[in-house]
Design an enzyme around this catalytic site. Structure first.
Site, PDB file in Angstrom:
ATOM      1  N   ARG A  56       0.801  -1.307   0.044  1.00 45.27           N
ATOM      2  CA  ARG A  56      -0.005  -0.116  -0.038  1.00 45.27           C
ATOM      3  C   ARG A  56       0.739   1.141   0.027  1.00 45.27           C
ATOM      4  O   ARG A  56       2.032   1.151   0.434  1.00 45.27           O
ATOM      5  CB  ARG A  56      -1.064  -0.297   1.309  1.00 45.27           C
ATOM      6  CG  ARG A  56      -1.958  -1.094   1.309  1.00 45.27           C
ATOM      7  CD  ARG A  56      -2.659  -1.168   2.584  1.00 45.27           C
ATOM      8  NE  ARG A  56      -3.367   0.003   3.083  1.00 45.27           N
ATOM      9  CZ  ARG A  56      -3.784   0.344   4.101  1.00 45.27           C
ATOM     10  NH1 ARG A  56      -3.488  -0.224   5.172  1.00 45.27           N
ATOM     11  NH2 ARG A  56      -4.359   1.449   4.379  1.00 45.27           N
ATOM     12  N   ASP A 134      -4.963  -6.762   9.075  1.00 46.28           N
ATOM     13  CA  ASP A 134      -5.693  -6.460   7.982  1.00 46.28           C
ATOM     14  C   ASP A 134      -6.157  -7.432   6.999  1.00 46.28           C
ATOM     15  O   ASP A 134      -6.936  -7.468   6.138  1.00 46.28           O
ATOM     16  CB  ASP A 134      -5.027  -5.547   6.922  1.00 46.28           C
ATOM     17  CG  ASP A 134      -4.672  -3.973   7.627  1.00 46.28           C
ATOM     18  OD1 ASP A 134      -5.612  -3.544   8.434  1.00 46.28           O
ATOM     19  OD2 ASP A 134      -3.458  -3.266   7.292  1.00 46.28           O
ATOM     20  N   ARG A 183     -12.916  -2.717  19.022  1.00 50.42           N
ATOM     21  CA  ARG A 183     -12.253  -3.168  20.300  1.00 50.42           C
ATOM     22  C   ARG A 183     -11.713  -1.841  21.201  1.00 50.42           C
ATOM     23  O   ARG A 183     -11.930  -1.981  22.381  1.00 50.42           O
ATOM     24  CB  ARG A 183     -10.921  -4.200  19.931  1.00 50.42           C
ATOM     25  CG  ARG A 183      -9.948  -4.332  21.014  1.00 50.42           C
ATOM     26  CD  ARG A 183      -8.966  -5.094  20.458  1.00 50.42           C
ATOM     27  NE  ARG A 183      -7.872  -4.318  19.429  1.00 50.42           N
ATOM     28  CZ  ARG A 183      -7.078  -3.435  19.775  1.00 50.42           C
ATOM     29  NH1 ARG A 183      -6.856  -3.260  21.064  1.00 50.42           N
ATOM     30  NH2 ARG A 183      -6.334  -2.706  18.970  1.00 50.42           N
ATOM     31  N   ARG A 184     -11.067  -1.076  20.580  1.00 53.98           N
ATOM     32  CA  ARG A 184     -10.374   0.058  21.197  1.00 53.98           C
ATOM     33  C   ARG A 184     -11.695   1.062  22.075  1.00 53.98           C
ATOM     34  O   ARG A 184     -11.695   1.367  23.051  1.00 53.98           O
ATOM     35  CB  ARG A 184      -9.801   0.927  20.502  1.00 53.98           C
ATOM     36  CG  ARG A 184      -8.440   0.287  19.984  1.00 53.98           C
ATOM     37  CD  ARG A 184      -7.594   1.127  19.295  1.00 53.98           C
ATOM     38  NE  ARG A 184      -6.265   0.715  18.978  1.00 53.98           N
ATOM     39  CZ  ARG A 184      -5.592   0.852  17.659  1.00 53.98           C
ATOM     40  NH1 ARG A 184      -6.036   1.551  16.676  1.00 53.98           N
ATOM     41  NH2 ARG A 184      -4.243   0.228  17.531  1.00 53.98           N
ATOM     42  N   LYS A 185     -12.736   1.421  21.344  1.00 53.74           N
ATOM     43  CA  LYS A 185     -13.790   2.076  21.655  1.00 53.74           C
ATOM     44  C   LYS A 185     -14.101   1.574  23.116  1.00 53.74           C
ATOM     45  O   LYS A 185     -14.558   2.156  23.955  1.00 53.74           O
ATOM     46  CB  LYS A 185     -14.830   2.086  20.699  1.00 53.74           C
ATOM     47  CG  LYS A 185     -16.053   2.886  21.008  1.00 53.74           C
ATOM     48  CD  LYS A 185     -17.021   2.966  20.007  1.00 53.74           C
ATOM     49  CE  LYS A 185     -18.463   3.820  20.482  1.00 53.74           C
ATOM     50  NZ  LYS A 185     -19.427   3.962  19.415  1.00 53.74           N
ATOM     51  N   ASN A 203      -3.927   7.130   8.015  1.00 55.91           N
ATOM     52  CA  ASN A 203      -2.883   7.124   8.249  1.00 55.91           C
ATOM     53  C   ASN A 203      -2.469   7.736   9.457  1.00 55.91           C
ATOM     54  O   ASN A 203      -3.090   8.689  10.050  1.00 55.91           O
ATOM     55  CB  ASN A 203      -1.662   7.173   7.303  1.00 55.91           C
ATOM     56  CG  ASN A 203      -1.921   8.681   6.604  1.00 55.91           C
ATOM     57  OD1 ASN A 203      -1.974   9.613   7.523  1.00 55.91           O
ATOM     58  ND2 ASN A 203      -1.647   8.852   5.601  1.00 55.91           N
ATOM     59  N   VAL A 204      -1.210   7.530  10.149  1.00 54.84           N
ATOM     60  CA  VAL A 204      -0.674   7.964  11.323  1.00 54.84           C
ATOM     61  C   VAL A 204      -0.524   9.499  11.360  1.00 54.84           C
ATOM     62  O   VAL A 204      -0.907  10.332  12.211  1.00 54.84           O
ATOM     63  CB  VAL A 204       0.770   7.532  11.539  1.00 54.84           C
ATOM     64  CG1 VAL A 204       1.059   8.197  12.922  1.00 54.84           C
ATOM     65  CG2 VAL A 204       0.490   5.953  12.067  1.00 54.84           C
ATOM     66  N   ARG A 207      -4.145  11.140  11.735  1.00 55.12           N
ATOM     67  CA  ARG A 207      -4.641  10.940  13.121  1.00 55.12           C
ATOM     68  C   ARG A 207      -4.165  12.101  13.913  1.00 55.12           C
ATOM     69  O   ARG A 207      -4.710  12.509  14.863  1.00 55.12           O
ATOM     70  CB  ARG A 207      -4.602   9.775  13.421  1.00 55.12           C
ATOM     71  CG  ARG A 207      -5.253   8.758  12.687  1.00 55.12           C
ATOM     72  CD  ARG A 207      -5.333   7.351  13.082  1.00 55.12           C
ATOM     73  NE  ARG A 207      -5.715   6.360  12.019  1.00 55.12           N
ATOM     74  CZ  ARG A 207      -6.124   4.985  12.560  1.00 55.12           C
ATOM     75  NH1 ARG A 207      -6.413   4.807  13.761  1.00 55.12           N
ATOM     76  NH2 ARG A 207      -6.265   4.095  11.623  1.00 55.12           N
TER      77      ARG A 207
END
Length: 246
Positions: A56, A134, A183-185, A203-204, A207
């Site tokens: 990617r 992924d 999961r994080r939420k 992407n990082v 964010r």
């Protein structure tokens, strides 16, 4: 191609075929890198002296693919093999602009791997490198799981503005945390029910920009990704597994 030999003895190679799906499913959140290769057995060994890795276009994806490329170059240097390894950047359906606001579950399995695996199966690339999280639980037709690199630190990190909260519990009531992970939420709200969790993908850099621009007060990212990008210092706090289980 003997990918296990070329990438080194630390490469983890799960049993393929009958047990492949179970092994892949069990490792989905392990922060390991997956190397997918064509299932065609009769491929001529290094006849072209060039290996193409499908990847990617994000900085993280290319960084992870370059890790594999360098392992292959190191093997070539030690074995006296004349070998060129190059990256072939490709777009996936999960990277499309219209997918940016979609929930991950709505994109379907393989949204970030499908096009890369198809290129491998068609002979347009020799292999693809994915994050295991992924990868769909069943490998795409025409490719096999060739191996997994050693696991990186699986923990997540909290990122806030400079001088801001140092933990999830320190975030004030109503603070906005951006993440696209169910999961994080769930675990963020379990730690601090007063927070507002909104969908945030990208992407990082995207964010981190959302925090700098004030669109969210905090986000949670994988420590492994930051380390592979050389940006581990951007983490406000590393979240222990008793706070947020990977």
């Amino acid at each position: 191609l003997n990918i296990r030999k070329m990438l080194g003895t630390n490469l983890l190679v799960p049993r393929l075929h009958r047990h492949g799906a179970q092994n892949l499913q069990a490792a989905r959140h392990s922060q390991q890198l997956l190397v997918q290769c064509s299932s065609v057995v009769a491929a001529p060994a290094l006849s072209r002296r060039t290996l193409t890795i499908a990847t990617r276009g994000s900085k993280l994806a290319q960084s992870q693919s370059e890790m594999v490329a360098q392992l292959l170059r190191d093997w070539a240097a030690k074995s006296g093999t004349q070998l060129e390894v190059r990256l072939q950047v490709m777009a996936t359906s999960g990277d499309a602009p219209e997918a940016a606001s979609a929930l991950l579950r709505d994109l379907g399995p393989g949204a970030f791997t499908r096009e890369l695996d198809a290129a491998v199966a068609a002979g347009q690339a020799d292999m693809a490198v994915h994050s295991l999280k992924d990868a769909p639980p069943v490998a795409a037709p025409g490719v096999v799981l060739a191996g997994c690199l050693p696991r990186e630190d699986p923990r997540d990190v909290l990122i806030t503005k400079p001088g801001g909260a140092k933990s999830l519990c320190e975030l004030p009531e109503g603070a906005v945390v951006g993440t696209s992970s169910t999961r994080r939420k769930a675990q963020i709200l379990a730690s601090n029910p007063g927070l507002k969790v909104v969908n945030l993908r990208g992407n990082v850099d995207a964010r981190l920009a959302a925090i700098a621009e004030g669109r969210v007060d905090a986000t949670v990212l994988a420590l492994s990704g930051l380390k592979r990008l050389g940006q581990a210092d951007r983490a406000t706090a590393v979240l222990g597994t008793d706070v947020l289980l990977p």
